[in-house]
Design an enzyme around this catalytic site. Structure first.
Site, PDB file in Angstrom:
ATOM      1  N   LYS A 136       0.881  -1.261   0.078  1.00 63.66           N
ATOM      2  CA  LYS A 136      -0.045  -0.060  -0.082  1.00 63.66           C
ATOM      3  C   LYS A 136       0.871   1.176  -0.048  1.00 63.66           C
ATOM      4  CE  LYS A 136      -3.114   2.612   2.930  1.00 63.66           C
ATOM      5  NZ  LYS A 136      -4.284   2.719   4.055  1.00 63.66           N
ATOM      6  N   GLU A 188      -8.886  12.061  12.741  1.00 62.75           N
ATOM      7  CA  GLU A 188      -8.145  10.947  13.171  1.00 62.75           C
ATOM      8  C   GLU A 188      -7.490  11.084  14.234  1.00 62.75           C
ATOM      9  OE1 GLU A 188      -5.576   7.451  10.990  1.00 62.75           O
ATOM     10  OE2 GLU A 188      -6.233   9.105   9.670  1.00 62.75           O
TER      11      GLU A 188
END
Length: 386
Positions: A136, A188
């Site tokens: 990723k 977040e």
């Protein structure tokens, strides 16, 4: 340091405002200001930083500050200088009561990279993933705008639009003596520590919200069912759990993600809660151990960093770094520096990124970054396409 709805402070709750050099931080648990000018802690961002922070807090306490704390921002890359400051005291502030309507606006003056360049970068990342180089990669882009932003007004708009976000404003070092302020509303939480309890709420996997309620719900359900997005999310949760587990006597990690929403986006999120074995480990040490996670970098970390270096045509600086606070006991909160901009005197640089995995589509990833830019773009009153 306790919460602002009962925060320890040398003064009573004050009206919201912001002056040059101040640090502002709003979270679900606290809302405070550290009045500038603040003392910058000159230390590398890596493992030496907690020692320097402890020394600064100790010196402040010896000089008569009863409850000094450290505040500020850490960069994306650990080899870059931090913007961490020591504050002798902080003051809880009321919710902003200034005009939170859209800002005066401005115009887009540049993209780094532009749309075709970003899509080309995604294709390069996909080739690396197919070749087994990396699993990723998070790729970002920056948008430069011509605007004269007022920091207090921007903060007020961000807080009004996303009241559960981690809203922040902090001064950045200015090597060329040009003032700059990092401002944003992050959804977040990387890590918080309160006593022995440690929490994290990683986000990865996203879809834009819709103004149509039925379509909005359909998108939320599609995100939960997306194998591409749940795979992307799992990289982040697994990495955070692997870092926290050896430091905790108990750690709760839900098996499946939950939906988290902002005004602009749906996200997959996983609330992680643990109890530390050793409470001498402070929130800053935990943050440094976790950062950068696959949510902002990729996986494996070193391979993803190398891919970012080869693909992204600019230095992220403090974007996808951390912003927050830590007190002398080690308690603190550190949010991921996203949905943000760096404000100058007459310009601003906005940032957004997306996680690239094997099932990613270049057009969709570019569209995701555009949707994420809406948070800070709206606060600045920018109507040009980004």
């Amino acid at each position: 340091m306790t919460t602002t709805t009962g925060k320890s402070s040398a003064s009573a709750i004050e009206p919201f405002d912001h002056r040059a050099g101040d640090f502002l931080f709003f979270s679900p648990h606290t809302r405070f200001r550290a009045r500038g000018p603040l003392r910058r802690i000159e230390a590398p961002t890596g493992p030496e930083l907690p020692t320097a922070v402890a020394g600064a807090l100790g010196a402040a306490h010896d000089a008569g500050a009863p409850n000094p704390i450290v505040v500020g921002a850490l960069p994306f890359r650990p080899d870059r200088p931090s913007a961490i400051y020591c504050a002798d005291t902080v003051c809880p502030v009321l919710e902003p009561d200034i005009d939170a309507s859209p800002g005066a606006g401005g115009s887009v003056i540049g993209h780094t990279p532009d749309g075709p360049g970003y899509r080309a970068g995604v294709r390069r990342a996909l080739a690396m993933i197919e070749g087994g180089v990396v699993d990723k990669v998070v790729l970002s882009r920056a948008v430069d705008v011509d605007c004269a932003a007022d920091v207090p007004s921007v903060v007020a708009r961000l807080a009004a639009r996303d009241p559960h976000a981690y809203v922040f404003a902090t001064e950045l070092p200015a090597p060329d003596e040009t003032p700059a302020t990092l401002v944003g509303a992050s959804p977040e939480l990387l890590v918080a520590r309160h006593g022995a309890t440690v929490t994290s709420h990683p986000l990865a996997g996203s879809l834009p919200r819709s103004s149509d309620s039925r379509e909005d719900r359909r998108r939320a359900e599609a995100l939960l069912a997306s194998s591409k997005d749940t795979t992307e999310h799992a990289f982040v949760v697994d990495a955070i759990a692997a870092t926290l587990r050896p430091r905790c006597r108990a750690l709760s990690v839900p098996a499946t993600p939950q939906l988290t929403r902002t005004a602009a986006m749906w996200h997959l999120g996983t609330p992680i809660v643990g109890e530390l074995d050793d409470t001498s480990i402070g929130s800053l040490e935990l943050a440094l151990a976790l950062h950068p996670t696959p949510a902002v970098c990729g996986s494996p970390r070193n391979a993803a960093l190398a891919a970012i270096d080869s693909i992204e045509p600019y230095d992220r600086g403090f974007y996808t770094g951390l912003v927050g606070w830590s007190d002398g006991s080690g308690d603190g909160e550190w949010a991921v520096t996203i949905r943000c901009a760096v404000l100058g005197e007459s310009t601003a640089r906005l940032y957004a990124g997306a996680g690239i995995v094997a099932a990613s589509d270049p057009d969709a990833e570019l569209a995701e970054t555009t949707a994420k830019l809406a948070t800070i773009r709206t606060a600045l009153g920018i109507t040009d396409p980004t």
